[in-house]
Structure formats: structure tokens, C-alpha cells
Design an enzyme around this catalytic site. Structure first.
Site, mmCIF file in Angstrom:
data_model
loop_
_atom_site.group_PDB
_atom_site.id
_atom_site.type_symbol
_atom_site.label_atom_id
_atom_site.label_comp_id
_atom_site.label_asym_id
_atom_site.label_seq_id
_atom_site.Cartn_x
_atom_site.Cartn_y
_atom_site.Cartn_z
ATOM 1 C CG HIS A 55 -34.975 -9.126 51.526
ATOM 2 N ND1 HIS A 55 -34.464 -8.023 52.150
ATOM 3 C CD2 HIS A 55 -35.016 -8.828 50.204
ATOM 4 C CE1 HIS A 55 -34.188 -7.091 51.241
ATOM 5 N NE2 HIS A 55 -34.522 -7.557 50.059
ATOM 6 C CD GLU A 57 -33.300 -11.406 56.276
ATOM 7 O OE1 GLU A 57 -33.596 -11.671 55.096
ATOM 8 O OE2 GLU A 57 -32.482 -10.538 56.586
ATOM 9 C CB SER A 311 -3.687 -7.228 30.269
ATOM 10 O OG SER A 311 -3.122 -7.071 29.031
HETATM 11 N N1 LIG Z 1 -7.119 -22.627 27.304
HETATM 12 C C1 LIG Z 1 -7.798 -21.565 27.660
HETATM 13 O O1 LIG Z 1 -8.278 -21.480 28.810
HETATM 14 C C2 LIG Z 1 -8.044 -20.460 26.685
HETATM 15 C C3 LIG Z 1 -8.958 -19.439 27.025
HETATM 16 C C4 LIG Z 1 -9.137 -18.401 26.120
HETATM 17 C C5 LIG Z 1 -8.412 -18.388 24.920
HETATM 18 N N2 LIG Z 1 -7.569 -19.390 24.634
HETATM 19 C C6 LIG Z 1 -6.809 -19.389 23.380
HETATM 20 O O2 LIG Z 1 -5.982 -18.234 23.410
HETATM 21 C C7 LIG Z 1 -5.758 -17.814 22.065
HETATM 22 C C8 LIG Z 1 -5.976 -16.299 21.974
HETATM 23 O O3 LIG Z 1 -5.142 -15.661 22.895
HETATM 24 P P1 LIG Z 1 -4.363 -14.325 22.543
HETATM 25 O O4 LIG Z 1 -3.335 -14.145 23.590
HETATM 26 O O5 LIG Z 1 -3.900 -14.376 21.128
HETATM 27 O O6 LIG Z 1 -5.425 -13.169 22.628
HETATM 28 P P2 LIG Z 1 -6.588 -12.687 23.653
HETATM 29 O O7 LIG Z 1 -6.021 -12.539 25.004
HETATM 30 O O8 LIG Z 1 -7.793 -13.513 23.454
HETATM 31 O O9 LIG Z 1 -6.936 -11.270 23.016
HETATM 32 C C9 LIG Z 1 -5.965 -10.283 22.997
HETATM 33 C C10 LIG Z 1 -6.440 -9.097 22.189
HETATM 34 O O10 LIG Z 1 -7.479 -8.403 22.899
HETATM 35 C C11 LIG Z 1 -7.355 -7.005 22.675
HETATM 36 N N3 LIG Z 1 -7.138 -6.266 23.941
HETATM 37 C C12 LIG Z 1 -7.608 -5.032 24.200
HETATM 38 N N4 LIG Z 1 -7.271 -4.612 25.406
HETATM 39 C C13 LIG Z 1 -6.561 -5.591 25.954
HETATM 40 C C14 LIG Z 1 -5.938 -5.715 27.221
HETATM 41 N N5 LIG Z 1 -6.008 -4.777 28.176
HETATM 42 N N6 LIG Z 1 -5.236 -6.830 27.447
HETATM 43 C C15 LIG Z 1 -5.182 -7.809 26.533
HETATM 44 N N7 LIG Z 1 -5.759 -7.751 25.323
HETATM 45 C C16 LIG Z 1 -6.471 -6.645 25.037
HETATM 46 C C17 LIG Z 1 -6.165 -6.811 21.777
HETATM 47 O O11 LIG Z 1 -6.699 -6.735 20.472
HETATM 48 P P3 LIG Z 1 -5.939 -5.956 19.271
HETATM 49 O O12 LIG Z 1 -4.988 -6.975 18.756
HETATM 50 O O13 LIG Z 1 -7.036 -5.597 18.343
HETATM 51 O O14 LIG Z 1 -5.252 -4.783 19.889
HETATM 52 C C18 LIG Z 1 -5.362 -8.066 22.005
HETATM 53 O O15 LIG Z 1 -4.522 -8.411 20.931
HETATM 54 C C19 LIG Z 1 -6.721 -18.593 21.220
HETATM 55 O O16 LIG Z 1 -6.006 -19.633 20.571
HETATM 56 C C20 LIG Z 1 -7.691 -19.202 22.194
HETATM 57 O O17 LIG Z 1 -8.208 -20.434 21.729
HETATM 58 C C21 LIG Z 1 -7.359 -20.442 25.485
#
Ligand SMILES: NC(=O)c1ccc[n+]([C@@H]2O[C@H](COP(=O)([O-])OP(=O)(O)OC[C@H]3O[C@@H](n4cnc5c(N)ncnc54)[C@H](OP(=O)(O)O)[C@@H]3O)[C@@H](O)[C@H]2O)c1
Length: 398
Positions: A55, A57, A311
Site C-alpha cells: 500500500h 503508506e 438507453s
Molecule cells: N461517434 C461515436 O462516438 C460513435 C460511437 C459508437 C458508435 N458510433 C456509430 O454508431 C453506429 C451504431 O449505432 P446504433 O445506434 O445503430 O447501434 P448501437 O448502439 O451500437 O447498438 C445497438 C444494438 O445493441 C443491442 N442492444 C441490446 N441491448 C441494448 C440496450 N439496452 N440498449 C441499446 N442497444 C442494445 C441491440 O441489438 P439488436 O438489434 O440485436 O437487438 C441494438 O440494436 C455506427 O455507425 C457506429 O460507427 C459512433
């Protein structure tokens, strides 16, 4: 109200600086630094560098030697422990070394380790609590939240254009943020126990989910890589499932995920965890966090697409801290995804409020650190030390 001198603050700042060296190394232990001061001068320092290792300390006392510690003061950002875990009680070492006074910032929230200050007082060592308590809490909020709730501290990180888009209308998102911002994201990855993404991001971007901050490639532990894939539809060829890219992989799936896919992933070394639905057709993030907490995961970095971000922030409100990087570009497009998807709120009064803690520049980008409404706060009494002020200061960096 306690008054702390500039010297006292300086010594505790040094303890906090040393504690930060353990970023990415110490979990499930806290980040701790210690400074021994004699006749107003630092005689030795120490920091905790990982489970099973001394730790802070103990390291500082060993570095000083007994001649220097008799009658000295010890500054440490967490109450010294009085229990035997992987190492012995620090309180015994402090008493045996003849330390006269111990300054500590915050109490130890670990029920097995707490009570150190009382043990020191009982042995005749003066203790003073609360010096730079806010900074010390901010540094160890992963550890503190997990100790009180058995759930990980949740950081959500996203990068968007000035008009709030996280990808173009064709789904191109690499890279919106600058190299400097991405390096900061890798620093965050290096310090957390787990990273969580949604199925669509895994399928579209095929990320490694490893931590690659500049200059620290081999120093930290690789975080656990987690994906929400209700139907286990992701191909096994993704980098996420390849152990050579990063930490162990966990796939969270629905209760009715195909047993053949569960068996295949498990055989490939992926841990598959069944999670109940949340009532909106998504996996329950609350239950995901519960499962991670049981694995002793104290911190998780969500790198969400628009769906997962909605979410986590709006529907379930599980985020404790949000990092947003805004890049100086406009992407437009009705169909280009924005930072938050989902149904959204109807009335402004339904918005999830947030407190901006910090605004800084990261290369050409602006970096916001935000605490959303509903974020974890420690129980009353843990941080009731007004002399250090709120941590919600607005800091603008040049
Ligand atoms: N600029 C950034 O910081 C950044 C970061 C990350 C991603 N992105 C972009 O975001 C895009 C993808 O985003 P997206 O909205 O299509 O999908 P996502 O948020 O990556 O994934 C969503 C999927 O995850 C599954 N899922 C399961 N439990 C969930 C919950 N509690 N809440 C949300 N999703 C859950 C579901 O799959 P099922 O469909 O199988 O049910 C849902 O359709 C891509 O183009 C990526 O390049 C950008």
C-alpha cells in the site's frame, strides 16, 4: 469549518499526484499516494501500484526508514486500512514507525478496511480528515461506488460533429474526433475495468476495444470487452472476440438466445451472460451492471451508438459521468444518427438534466465532462466537508 494551510494542501496534492500513477493498474483496489513530511519537508513518498503490492503508506514508510518517520506526518488520500487482506494493516506500520499525525482525505468505504483512523487515534496518533476530500473522491469514485452499491461506475463517451451527429448518413464515423481526443479516450479505456458497446457498433466498426494511449502501451491491464448482442448474431471473426487484441470478452445476450450460439462462443473462450429484457425490447442495462459488479468490475466505459446512448442516458439513466467530444465539422442529414437515438422525450420538462463539470480543448475538439441527473453520489456523511467546495467547478483550458 476546518482551515487547511497552503503547505498541508501542497503535501496532499503531491499524494494525489502519486496516486494517479496507479491508473489502470490497481483495480479492484483504490488509487492511493502517500507523503511523509518531517520538519516541514518531504522525506519520502509512495504509491500503490497494484493488488498484492505494498500500500502507498507502506511504500512511503519503507522508503523513509525509521529514523525519518519518528515524529513525522503522513499525508494519504484514503484512510489507512486496519485489515489484513493481500497485505497487512497499514495502521500497525504507521504506529510502529512512530508517525505523530496522519492527514487523510476520505474515509475508506470498504467495510472490511474502514476504522483505520479510530485505530490510529486509539494508539495515540493524531488524525485529520477531509483535506482535499473532493479531489480524492473524484479520483476514487469507481472504488467508492462499487463499495457502496456493488455496481460499476459508468462513464459514457461519445464523439459528435458540431451539429450533434455521430456518423454520416452512410454510417461513416471514423474518425469524427481528433487524434488528441482519441488518445484521451484510450487513456480512459486504460483506467477502466470494462468497455461496453452495442451490437451495431461491433458489426459496423469491428473495434479491437483495446487501450492504446500514447506512451503507455504495456503498462495498464487490458479492460474486459463487453458487447450487447441479444440474439448472438455477431460473427465470431470480429476482433472483439479475438483474444490477441485485448482483454477477455463478455457477450450479453437475451434469455432466449440460441443455445448453439451460446455453446460456440463459450467454446471460443467468450463468457456469455443471459440478461432479462428491459420492457422496451432491449437488454436491461441495470442487470448488465449488476452482472458486471458481481465480476468485481468497478468501472465501465460505454462507447455507444445512438441506440445504446439513448438507453443508457435517457431510458435507464445508468450513466454517472459523460464525456462528449465535439469536433469542428458539420455533417447534416435527416438520416445521419445523432448522439441520442431512441424515442426521445416529449416535453422539455422531461429532459434529463446535467451539470457541466469541465470544458477543455482536445486538439481542435471541445471536450465536455458532464454529470447527468441521477448519477451516483456517495451517502450522506461520506463527503460532508464544505471546506473543499463542490467539484462541479467550471474549468476552461486554453
Ligand atoms: N461517434 C461515436 O462516438 C460513435 C460511437 C459508437 C458508435 N458510433 C456509430 O454508431 C453506429 C451504431 O449505432 P446504433 O445506434 O445503430 O447501434 P448501437 O448502439 O451500437 O447498438 C445497438 C444494438 O445493441 C443491442 N442492444 C441490446 N441491448 C441494448 C440496450 N439496452 N440498449 C441499446 N442497444 C442494445 C441491440 O441489438 P439488436 O438489434 O440485436 O437487438 C441494438 O440494436 C455506427 O455507425 C457506429 O460507427 C459512433
Amino acid at each position: 469549518m476546518i482551515h487547511w494551510t497552503d503547505k498541508e494542501r501542497t503535501f496532499m496534492k503531491e499524494a494525489l499526484r502519486l496516486a494517479r500513477r496507479g491508473w489502470g493498474l490497481v483495480s479492484p483496489n483504490p488509487l492511493v499516494g502517500a507523503v511523509i513530511v518531517r520538519k516541514g519537508k518531504i522525506v519520502s513518498t509512495g504509491w500503490h501500484s497494484g493488488p498484492g503490492l505494498p500500500h502507498a503508506e507502506a511504500a512511503a514508510l519503507a522508503a523513509a526508514g525509521k529514523r525519518q518517520t519518528v515524529g513525522a506526518e503522513l499525508y494519504v488520500n484514503l484512510e489507512p486500512c486496519r485489515h489484513t487482506g493481500r497485505t497487512g494493516p497499514c495502521t500497525d506500520l504507521i504506529v510502529a514507525a512512530g508517525i505523530e499525525k496522519v492527514y487523510y482525505s476520505i474515509p475508506d468505504p470498504n467495510p472490511q478496511a474502514r476504522g483505520g483512523a479510530q485505530a490510529l487515534e486509539d494508539a495515540g496518533v493524531e488524525t485529520r480528515r477531509g483535506l482535499l476530500a473532493r479531489e480524492a473522491y473524484d479520483l476514487n469514485q469507481f472504488f467508492v461506488k462499487w463499495q457502496f452499491t456493488r455496481r460499476p461506475f459508468v462513464i459514457l463517451k461519445t464523439a459528435a460533429s458540431l451539429d450533434g451527429k455521430i456518423a454520416t448518413r452512410a454510417g461513416d464515423s471514423r474518425w469524427i474526433s481528433s487524434k488528441v481526443a482519441r488518445n484521451y479516450s484510450h487513456h480512459l479505456r486504460a483506467g477502466v475495468d470494462a468497455i461496453l458497446i452495442g451490437r451495431a457498433t461491433a458489426a459496423k466498426d469491428d473495434p479491437e476495444l483495446s487501450a492504446r494511449p500514447w506512451g503507455r502501451r504495456k503498462m495498464h491491464r487490458e479492460p474486459m470487452r463487453c458487447v450487447l448482442d441479444p440474439g448472438l448474431r455477431l460473427p465470431a471473426s470480429l476482433k472483439l472476440f479475438d483474444p490477441s487484441y485485448g482483454g477477455p470478452t463478455v457477450s450479453f445476450c437475451a434469455p432466449d438466445a440460441p443455445p448453439a450460439a451460446v455453446a460456440e462462443l463459450s467454446a471460443a473462450g467468450v463468457r456469455v451472460i443471459h440478461i432479462p429484457w428491459d420492457g422496451r425490447g432491449r437488454l436491461s442495462l441495470g442487470k448488465v451492471l449488476e452482472a458486471l459488479g458481481e465480476l468485481e468490475v468497478q468501472s465501465v466505459l460505454i462507447e455507444p451508438g445512438a441506440t445504446l446512448a439513448a438507453s443508457a442516458l435517457l431510458d435507464e439513466g445508468v450513466a454517472d459521468l459523460v464525456h462528449v467530444f465535439i469536433a469542428p465539422m458539420f455533417l447534416g442529414g435527416q438520416d445521419a444518427p445523432s448522439m441520442l437515438g431512441g424515442a426521445g422525450v416529449e416535453k422539455l420538462t422531461d429532459a434529463r438534466g446535467a451539470e457541466i463539470l469541465r470544458i477543455a480543448r482536445k486538439g481542435p475538439d471541445i471536450h465536455f465532462v458532464v454529470r447527468p441527473q441521477g448519477a451516483f453520489t456517495p451517502p450522506p456523511g461520506f463527503l460532508d466537508l464544505p471546506e473543499d467546495g463542490p467539484s462541479g467547478h467550471l474549468e476552461e483550458e486554453g
